[in-house]
Design an enzyme around this catalytic site. Sequence first.
Site, PDB file in Angstrom:
ATOM      1  N   GLY A 180      11.810  17.062  99.261  1.00 52.99           N
ATOM      2  CA  GLY A 180      12.527  17.700  98.160  1.00 52.99           C
ATOM      3  C   GLY A 180      13.032  16.635  97.212  1.00 52.99           C
ATOM      4  CB  CYS A 181      16.130  16.414  95.262  1.00 56.89           C
ATOM      5  SG  CYS A 181      17.015  15.277  94.195  1.00 56.89           S
ATOM      6  CG  PHE A 182      13.847  10.991  94.326  1.00 54.02           C
ATOM      7  CD1 PHE A 182      14.957  11.196  93.541  1.00 54.02           C
ATOM      8  CD2 PHE A 182      12.654  10.682  93.695  1.00 54.02           C
ATOM      9  CE1 PHE A 182      14.908  11.112  92.161  1.00 54.02           C
ATOM     10  CE2 PHE A 182      12.578  10.582  92.313  1.00 54.02           C
ATOM     11  CZ  PHE A 182      13.722  10.808  91.540  1.00 54.02           C
TER      12      PHE A 182
END
Length: 174
Positions: A9-11
């Site tokens: 997902g979002c880093f």
Amino acid sequence: MKTFVLGGGCFWCLDAIYQKTLGVTEVVSGYTGGYTSHPDYESVCSGVTGHAEVVAVSFDETIVPEEVILDLFFVSHDPTTLNRQGYDVGTQYRSSMFYVDGEQQASFQAAIARAQTLWNDPIVTEVTRLPTFHRAEEYHQNFYAKHPEQGYCQVIINPKLAKARKYYSSWLVA
């Protein structure tokens, strides 16, 4: 020293967890797995580049076993949702693991097998050879440590950190 390239997902979420993991020497947010040669945040978020948001996690395996790094990955996101993590939707948020050799590929497959026992739905994590890794813009590096009061950090990252601490407190610093 080993480096794993992982997308969950979002880093920012994985970065926050691995920055607090004992034995981790560096975490670099970036993009990989797509077909454009110069991805940037805006183009990756548009979904047209094919790249995933990832982190390159470098760690000293004499301090932290690779199994801990990989098991933290599967605790830190939902590997059973295709191209989605919570409110973040698109191929850039896919669950992904990018290997550099057969040893890493085998380690990733073993981690998936371990993690599957924790999930009712099938794990859909993509496991592919690492193409070019592109470092993300500087403002994405160590984002949580720089902006812990930011809304996304409070609402999305803090619960993931709490979950990681619940299962791996002996491997995480305060």
